[in-house]
Design a protein around this motif. Structure first.
Motif, short mmCIF file in Angstrom:
data_model
loop_
_atom_site.label_atom_id
_atom_site.label_comp_id
_atom_site.label_asym_id
_atom_site.label_seq_id
_atom_site.Cartn_x
_atom_site.Cartn_y
_atom_site.Cartn_z
N ARG A 420 0.54 -1.23 0.11
CA ARG A 420 -0.09 -0.09 0.14
C ARG A 420 0.99 1.24 0.15
NH1 ARG A 420 0.08 1.07 5.35
NH2 ARG A 420 0.63 -0.77 6.63
N SER A 421 2.14 1.20 -0.60
CA SER A 421 2.96 2.18 -0.54
C SER A 421 3.54 2.74 -2.16
CB SER A 421 4.27 2.10 0.10
OG SER A 421 3.99 2.12 1.48
N LYS A 422 3.83 4.11 -2.07
CA LYS A 422 4.43 4.43 -3.32
C LYS A 422 5.92 3.81 -3.18
CE LYS A 422 6.04 9.04 -4.88
NZ LYS A 422 5.65 10.43 -4.20
N MET A 423 6.47 3.39 -4.42
CA MET A 423 7.52 2.40 -4.14
C MET A 423 8.96 3.27 -4.88
SD MET A 423 7.31 -0.52 -3.05
CE MET A 423 8.46 -1.76 -3.63
N SER A 424 8.68 4.49 -5.15
CA SER A 424 9.69 5.35 -5.97
C SER A 424 11.07 5.27 -5.26
CB SER A 424 9.13 6.76 -6.26
OG SER A 424 8.97 7.30 -5.35
N ASN A 425 10.92 5.74 -3.92
CA ASN A 425 12.28 5.67 -3.21
C ASN A 425 12.64 4.21 -2.89
OD1 ASN A 425 14.22 6.93 -1.52
ND2 ASN A 425 12.72 7.91 -0.20
N THR A 426 11.98 3.28 -2.73
CA THR A 426 12.51 1.89 -2.62
C THR A 426 13.31 1.60 -3.95
OG1 THR A 426 10.58 1.62 -1.01
CG2 THR A 426 11.73 -0.32 -2.03
N VAL A 427 12.38 1.55 -5.17
CA VAL A 427 13.27 1.33 -6.66
C VAL A 427 14.44 1.87 -6.60
CG1 VAL A 427 12.65 1.32 -8.81
CG2 VAL A 427 10.84 0.56 -7.30
N LEU A 428 14.43 3.28 -6.25
CA LEU A 428 15.70 4.12 -6.37
C LEU A 428 16.78 3.47 -5.52
CD1 LEU A 428 17.06 6.49 -7.84
CD2 LEU A 428 16.28 7.64 -5.99
N THR A 429 16.49 3.04 -4.52
CA THR A 429 17.51 2.42 -3.56
C THR A 429 17.91 0.86 -3.89
OG1 THR A 429 16.22 3.27 -1.54
CG2 THR A 429 17.56 1.52 -1.05
N LEU A 430 16.83 0.12 -4.58
CA LEU A 430 17.33 -1.02 -5.02
C LEU A 430 18.32 -0.89 -6.25
CD1 LEU A 430 13.68 -3.04 -4.72
CD2 LEU A 430 15.95 -3.52 -3.41
N LEU A 431 17.95 -0.14 -7.05
CA LEU A 431 18.53 0.10 -8.19
C LEU A 431 20.09 0.48 -7.85
CD1 LEU A 431 16.08 1.91 -10.55
CD2 LEU A 431 17.14 -0.34 -10.89
N LYS A 432 20.22 1.37 -6.76
CA LYS A 432 21.55 1.74 -6.36
C LYS A 432 22.29 0.50 -5.95
CE LYS A 432 24.67 4.87 -4.76
NZ LYS A 432 25.57 5.58 -5.22
N LEU A 433 21.47 -0.54 -5.13
CA LEU A 433 22.07 -1.49 -4.62
C LEU A 433 22.53 -2.53 -5.79
CD1 LEU A 433 19.90 -1.93 -1.56
CD2 LEU A 433 22.03 -1.62 -1.25
N GLY A 434 22.21 -2.43 -6.96
CA GLY A 434 22.75 -3.29 -8.06
C GLY A 434 21.63 -4.23 -8.42
N VAL A 435 20.37 -4.09 -7.75
CA VAL A 435 19.25 -5.02 -8.01
C VAL A 435 18.42 -4.50 -9.25
CG1 VAL A 435 16.99 -6.10 -7.35
CG2 VAL A 435 18.76 -5.48 -5.52
N GLU A 436 18.90 -5.42 -10.57
CA GLU A 436 18.16 -4.81 -11.58
C GLU A 436 16.88 -5.40 -11.98
OE1 GLU A 436 21.28 -5.05 -14.35
OE2 GLU A 436 22.61 -3.45 -13.68
N ASP A 437 16.76 -6.82 -11.61
CA ASP A 437 15.49 -7.48 -11.94
C ASP A 437 14.51 -7.12 -10.80
OD1 ASP A 437 13.49 -8.93 -12.53
OD2 ASP A 437 14.78 -10.87 -12.94
N LEU A 438 13.93 -5.99 -10.89
CA LEU A 438 12.93 -5.76 -9.58
C LEU A 438 11.82 -6.78 -9.64
CD1 LEU A 438 12.88 -1.79 -10.31
CD2 LEU A 438 14.10 -3.01 -8.29
N VAL A 439 11.20 -7.29 -10.73
CA VAL A 439 10.06 -8.24 -10.72
C VAL A 439 10.49 -9.52 -10.00
CG1 VAL A 439 8.49 -9.58 -12.16
CG2 VAL A 439 9.33 -7.19 -12.74
N HIS A 440 11.80 -9.97 -10.14
CA HIS A 440 12.11 -10.99 -9.41
C HIS A 440 12.89 -11.13 -8.12
CE1 HIS A 440 11.29 -12.29 -13.76
NE2 HIS A 440 10.54 -13.32 -13.04
N PHE A 441 12.93 -9.77 -7.73
CA PHE A 441 13.59 -9.61 -6.42
C PHE A 441 12.60 -10.42 -5.35
CE2 PHE A 441 14.14 -7.12 -2.32
CZ PHE A 441 15.28 -7.29 -2.15
N ASP A 442 13.41 -10.97 -4.36
CA ASP A 442 12.64 -11.85 -3.25
C ASP A 442 12.25 -11.23 -2.32
OD1 ASP A 442 11.86 -14.00 -1.98
OD2 ASP A 442 13.95 -14.86 -1.44
#
Length: 711
Positions: A420-442
């Protein structure tokens, strides 16, 4: 860290491990961290600590931690898990000066600060040295810190610069059942880190609600069940639904004070304004009708996250004693948000008043609106709340809703924040952490694909991602700032408009709780005081005026009081500004200002704000109401705004859903700026048919004509 390495740190001629040496010192009555004898207070606290249920499970816990990378601890309210387990891990050698640190995450700032304070007392050390805490815009630790309490968001930020979390030998994820957005991302990240760090240990601590789910998620991690120190709690429901739950809550607290045996009261409400109003109402009611011969003194304390630490500590005070020999004993009332539901334990609570509501973040990806809404709690939360009444003796819980509502209307569990959250900050964090495949992130519970798409779309429009979905240089810089991506973009764009000093002040003011106070008993005076700072163009520049006036008056508390300005928020804003300024220096951003007397002083500031907020713009329709651009939501300017005139275009900070759709913290902008700053967003080919489109077409026609004119 090799915990079996033999060294002599005691000066006793021993060659044992650091943990064994520390234990020897403790047995001799010497604090291994300070080298001084333990204080009397330490021994008093130690006696109480040993009586906590978790102490009986110490050996079992340490055995499981030694033999497994991840352990799930299911600890009931009052078991002592939050304060004791991190200390056990330090004593077992997972934290040693210069060798490694134990991190303990909390979902809330209040909990991280107060628990760090409590644990530093229990370990007989100064807060900020051996035991510290890290929360957004406030860090209190040092080079010798080996036990760090932090919000889960802070550990996530640390992972950006240190993807393997090399500094930490053990991570304790406390209150994991609350499932905040940062906790969920952390759990997925830590699962990956554990594959590369066989030496790391993780302890996941949850209430009795979803332990099995955590076990399954962490590859069938072993479970340790720790019972709480609880007494029976009698539950009372209202026969019919209450019309006004705040009024009913105040009435119930006053009734408890007049009719029930001694014992402290915990009342749950949803936010700062509601809590402060209720505290005033309870004090007024009791003063009006108190009989000093029959009723003792009543001390009322608020508790919410933006309250300063000194004020938060008041909740741990003893209840007032009798005013005269043989007189009635007093009691304390703590009026709190759901921070007191799990994270904090307040001794002496016998009565709990639960209206059944809390504030929850809800995001609608269709219209891109994230709102804090007052929502009914879940049955699991209601059980947690009632458990607070049975800590020291049998208690009572007064639920201000019907038993039928509890059984039929409340959800079993609260939906995790990630759903139930806006994910923009989280997506930016994950990309910075090198997680490119967001759909399959665990993820334990994957977010809706539409929410992820909206986040990627926003980051792409802001220039943080390129069209392939890779992080740009700008995106890298944005991820370094502990801000929402749109505010980060505003800050990064400000030097180009010659106003980074002013924008830094505005962003700091937007990052703290409400600056302008409007108490019910002095609304007219508060409105007149605010009008002194009002800027004709809107609220962002009004905040800047207030900050400048505060600085010109030397940060005086008296000045704040007489101008209805929240001095705590202003002190926080100064602190935030200082920290963001340091980060800007690290990113080599120029600190500049346009000359105040220049015609474009305010224009430049508004353009810099537009550079990040261009997706949050509304257009004034002929009918007199505003329509948000592209999402076509009918909105009104919030009554708290200083904007008297109705600009054709305005930019807003937040969309608030209350009695109707409001936009809050609003500033007038011009269509020409929107086209100049974000032509990719205000591209007419992808623009829905509306009055705003016709206005933009006129801007583009003017622009084309000016470009065709011979020079």
């Amino acid at each position: 860290m090799d915990r079996k390495r033999k060294v002599d740190i005691t000066g006793l001629g021993s060659t044992s491990t650091p943990a064994e040496d520390a234990a020897k010192k403790r047995n001799m009555g010497i604090n291994p961290f300070t080298g001084a004898p333990y204080s009397r207070k330490y021994y008093d606290i130690l006696e109480k600590r040993k009586k906590l249920p978790v102490h009986q499970f110490l050996d079992d816990l340490m055995d499981k931690v030694k033999n497994n990378q991840t352990v799930v601890v299911e600890g009931e309210t009052g078991s002592g898990k939050t304060t004791q387990i991190p200390q056990f891990l330090v004593e077992a050698g997972y934290g040693a000066i210069g060798e490694g640190c134990v991190a303990c995450t909390q979902p809330r700032r209040v909990a991280a600060m107060s628990i760090a304070n409590r644990v530093s007392d229990e370990m007989d050390v100064n807060l900020g040295d051996i035991v510290g805490y890290s929360i957004r815009f406030e860090i209190k630790n040092g080079p010798r810190t080996i036990l760090n309490f932090m919000t889960d968001g802070m550990l996530l930020r640390e992972a950006m610069n240190d993807p393997f979390l090399a500094k930490y030998k053990c991570i304790v994820l406390d209150e994991a059942h609350e499932r905040t957005l940062a906790t969920d991302v952390l759990m997925g990240l830590i699962k990956e880190v554990l594959k590369n760090r066989p030496d790391m240990r993780v302890v996941v601590m949850s209430a009795t609600l979803d332990a099995e789910k955590f076990q399954k998620y962490f590859d069938n991690a072993p479970l340790l069940k720790v019972p709480g120190r609880t007494f029976p709690v009698e539950i009372f429901y209202t026969p019919t639904p209450e019309r006004d739950y705040v009024e009913a809550a105040v009435r119930t607290v006053v009734q408890i004070h007049k009719c029930e045996d001694p014992g402290d009261v915990l009342l749950f409400l949803t936010g700062e304004v509601e809590i402060e109003d209720a505290c005033r109402a309870i004090r007024a009611e009791v003063e009006k009708s108190q009989d000093p011969t029959k009723e003792g003194e009543l001390a009322v304390y608020p508790l919410y996250s933006s309250l300063p630490p000194a004020a938060q500590q008041k909740i741990f005070r003893e209840a007032p004693g009798p005013k005269f020999p043989g007189g009635p004993v007093g009691r304390k009332v703590v009026v709190s948000t759901n921070v007191a539901e799990t994270s904090l334990t307040i001794d002496g609570i016998v009565y709990v008043v639960d209206p059944g509501f809390s504030k929850q973040k809800v995001y609608n990806p269709r219209i891109r609106v994230e709102s804090l809404l007052v929502s009914p709690i879940s049955r699991a939360s209601a059980q947690q709340r009632s458990g607070r009444a049975g800590r020291t003796r049998p208690g009572k819980c007064f639920r201000l809703y019907t038993e039928q509502s509890f059984k039929e209307e409340l959800l079993e569990q609260t939906y995790p924040e990630i759903l139930r959250s806006k994910m923009s900050n989280t997506v930016l964090t994950l990309l910075k952490l090198g997680v490119e495949d967001l759909v399959h992130f665990d993820f334990m519970d994957p977010p809706a694909p539409e929410t992820l798409m909206r986040a990627l779309e926003l980051l792409n429009y802001l220039g943080a991602l390129d069209d392939e979905g890779s992080l740009t240089d700008l995106g890298n810089k944005m991820s370094e700032l502990p801000l929402d991506p749109q505010l980060a973009k505003v800050l990064l764009a400000s030097p180009d408009y010659g106003c980074s000093n002013e924008v830094l002040s505005i962003v700091a003011m937007l990052s703290v709780p409400q600056v302008f106070m409007r108490p019910k008993e002095a609304q007219k005076a508060a409105d007149e005081a605010k009008a002194e700072f009002a800027h004709i163009d809107g609220d962002h520049l009004t905040l800047l005026n207030a900050y400048h006036a505060y600085k010109q008056n030397g940060g005086s508390k008296d000045w704040c009081f007489s101008n209805f300005i929240n001095s705590r928020s202003m002190v926080s804003a100064e602190n935030v500004r200082e920290q963001l300024g340091r980060l800007m220096g690290r990113l080599e951003l120029r600190m500049v200002s346009t000359e105040f007397t220049a015609r474009d002083y305010y224009t430049n500031i508004k353009k810099a704000l537009t550079a990040g907020m261009f997706m949050q713009v509304a257009h004034l329709e002929r009918s007199g109401h505003y329509l948000t651009v592209k999402d076509n939501q009918v909105v009104s300017i919030h009554p708290s705004s200083v904007l008297d005139n109705k600009p054709v275009w305005c930019m807003f900070e937040e969309f608030v859903l209350t009695s109707k759709n409001y936009i809050r913290t609003v500033t007038g902008v011009q269509a020409d700026w929107l086209v100049e700053i974000a032509p990719h967003y205000f591209d007419l080919e992808n623009f829905p048919e509306c009055e705003a489109k016709h206005d933009l077409e006129a801007v583009y026609r003017r622009k084309d004509k000016s470009q065709q004119r011979p020079k």
